[in-house]
Motif scaffolding. Structure first.
Motif, short mmCIF file in Angstrom:
data_model
loop_
_atom_site.label_atom_id
_atom_site.label_comp_id
_atom_site.label_asym_id
_atom_site.label_seq_id
_atom_site.Cartn_x
_atom_site.Cartn_y
_atom_site.Cartn_z
N GLY A 95 0.82 -1.21 0.00
CA GLY A 95 0.00 0.00 0.00
C GLY A 95 0.85 1.26 0.00
O GLY A 95 0.58 2.21 -0.73
N MET A 96 1.91 1.26 0.81
CA MET A 96 2.80 2.41 0.86
C MET A 96 3.53 2.61 -0.46
O MET A 96 3.78 3.73 -0.89
CB MET A 96 3.81 2.24 2.02
CG MET A 96 3.22 2.43 3.41
SD MET A 96 2.57 4.10 3.65
CE MET A 96 0.82 3.78 3.64
N LYS A 97 3.89 1.50 -1.08
CA LYS A 97 4.57 1.57 -2.37
C LYS A 97 3.66 2.19 -3.42
O LYS A 97 4.08 3.02 -4.24
CB LYS A 97 5.00 0.16 -2.79
CG LYS A 97 5.84 0.13 -4.07
CD LYS A 97 6.30 -1.29 -4.35
CE LYS A 97 7.19 -1.33 -5.60
NZ LYS A 97 7.66 -2.70 -5.89
N CYS A 98 2.39 1.79 -3.39
CA CYS A 98 1.40 2.34 -4.32
C CYS A 98 1.23 3.84 -4.10
O CYS A 98 1.18 4.63 -5.05
CB CYS A 98 0.07 1.62 -4.13
SG CYS A 98 -1.25 2.21 -5.22
N LEU A 125 1.85 9.53 -5.50
CA LEU A 125 2.33 10.87 -5.16
C LEU A 125 3.28 11.38 -6.23
O LEU A 125 3.23 12.54 -6.63
CB LEU A 125 3.02 10.86 -3.79
CG LEU A 125 3.54 12.23 -3.30
CD1 LEU A 125 2.40 13.24 -3.20
CD2 LEU A 125 4.22 12.07 -1.93
N PHE A 126 4.14 10.50 -6.69
CA PHE A 126 5.08 10.86 -7.75
C PHE A 126 4.31 11.26 -9.02
O PHE A 126 4.62 12.26 -9.67
CB PHE A 126 6.02 9.68 -8.06
CG PHE A 126 7.09 10.02 -9.03
CD1 PHE A 126 8.28 10.62 -8.61
CD2 PHE A 126 6.93 9.76 -10.38
CE1 PHE A 126 9.28 10.94 -9.52
CE2 PHE A 126 7.93 10.08 -11.30
CZ PHE A 126 9.10 10.66 -10.87
N MET A 178 11.50 16.23 3.13
CA MET A 178 11.11 16.82 1.84
C MET A 178 9.61 16.66 1.59
O MET A 178 8.95 17.59 1.11
CB MET A 178 11.91 16.17 0.71
CG MET A 178 13.40 16.50 0.72
SD MET A 178 14.29 15.73 -0.66
CE MET A 178 13.72 16.73 -2.03
N VAL A 179 9.07 15.49 1.93
CA VAL A 179 7.64 15.26 1.74
C VAL A 179 6.82 16.15 2.67
O VAL A 179 5.78 16.69 2.27
CB VAL A 179 7.29 13.77 1.98
CG1 VAL A 179 5.79 13.55 1.88
CG2 VAL A 179 7.99 12.88 0.96
N THR A 180 7.29 16.33 3.90
CA THR A 180 6.61 17.22 4.85
C THR A 180 6.62 18.65 4.35
O THR A 180 5.59 19.35 4.39
CB THR A 180 7.29 17.14 6.23
OG1 THR A 180 7.28 15.80 6.70
CG2 THR A 180 6.56 18.04 7.23
N VAL A 199 -3.06 14.65 0.69
CA VAL A 199 -3.50 13.41 1.36
C VAL A 199 -2.48 12.29 1.14
O VAL A 199 -2.07 11.61 2.09
CB VAL A 199 -4.89 12.97 0.85
CG1 VAL A 199 -5.23 11.58 1.38
CG2 VAL A 199 -5.95 13.98 1.26
N PHE A 200 -2.06 12.12 -0.11
CA PHE A 200 -1.07 11.07 -0.41
C PHE A 200 0.26 11.35 0.29
O PHE A 200 0.92 10.43 0.76
CB PHE A 200 -0.85 10.96 -1.92
CG PHE A 200 -1.99 10.32 -2.65
CD1 PHE A 200 -2.60 9.17 -2.17
CD2 PHE A 200 -2.49 10.88 -3.82
CE1 PHE A 200 -3.67 8.58 -2.83
CE2 PHE A 200 -3.55 10.29 -4.49
CZ PHE A 200 -4.14 9.14 -4.00
#
Length: 240
Positions: free
Chosen positions: A6-9, A14-15, A82-84, A224-225
């Motif tokens: 799920g995290m990989k998806c 997100l990418f 970076m995501v944050t 959200v992602f």
């Protein structure tokens, strides 16, 4: 294992969304530049406040362009910081867009004033202006089948007789067709260009609002992602 998948998806989603944001940023920059050029070159609008919208669109486009690139790197490298940062910046952009939409709605009636002032200035400058300026005004009147600001009588100062309008006001444009024909409804358009310009501007603003809403929805999904991916990274899950 299911969580890992799920995290990989989410990582790749997100990418993908950041790639879409990146394209949206380029589109916004292009639209902002075209609107700015149209206002000042095609429609000869000199009011500085009219440039606020296009400049804001260009600014948002530039910011989204760089934020999207930042988000792509953060998602690919699975970097929590970076995501944050990407999520925070994107949230600020959404807040700015909402504020701009509210201001645009509040000041929407100013379009009529801007159109009135710009067209009036256009008529005053026409007689002693360059040929390029005259050609632009003529194309505007021919294209929208209108004459003057509110009606053909706005051209009273165009010639000494007070009855002549530019040839571009005529139904069938020929040399000197507008001479002495200001009130002749069989030869000259009696409708002014003001309403046509305001309608054009309002229609374009509506499309901009629709585009902004679509981009805002994509941005919210991106946030959200990003939050889900941050949670996965922080929890120490492997998402490679």
């Amino acid at each position: 294992m299911a969580v890992e998948g799920g995290m990989k998806c989410i990582k790749y989603l997100l990418f993908f969304f950041n790639f879409i944001f990146w394209i949206c940023g380029i589109v916004l920059i292009a639209v902002g530049v075209m609107v700015q050029l149209s206002l000042h070159s095609t429609f000869l609008i000199r009011d500085a406040s009219a440039s606020a919208g296009p400049i804001f669109i260009i600014g948002v486009g530039v910011v989204i362009f760089f934020i999207a690139f930042f988000g792509c790197c953060g998602a690919w490298k699975e970097n929590h910081c970076m995501v944050t940062t990407f999520s925070v910046l994107l949230s600020l952009i959404i807040i700015a867009e909402i504020a701009a939409a509210i201001l645009g709605y509040v000041f929407r009636n100013k379009l009529s004033v801007i159109a009135q002032d710009s067209l009036t200035e256009m008529i005053h400058k026409y007689k002693n202006s360059t040929q390029e300026f005259k050609d632009t005004v003529d194309k505007l009147q021919q294209g929208w089948k209108c004459c003057g600001v509110n009606n053909a009588s706005d051209w009273k100062a165009y010639k000494d007789d007070g009855k002549t309008v530019p040839d571009s006001c005529c139904f069938n444009v020929t040399k000197d067709c507008g001479s002495g024909a200001m009130t002749d409804g069989t030869k000259v358009y009696q409708k002014g260009c003001h309403d046509a310009l305001v309608t054009f501007l309002k229609n374009n603003i509506q499309w901009v609002i629709i585009a902004a809403l679509v981009i805002a929805i994509l941005q919210i999904m991106g946030i959200v992602f990003a939050c889900l991916l941050m949670r996965g990274i922080r929890s120490g899950y492997e998402v490679m």
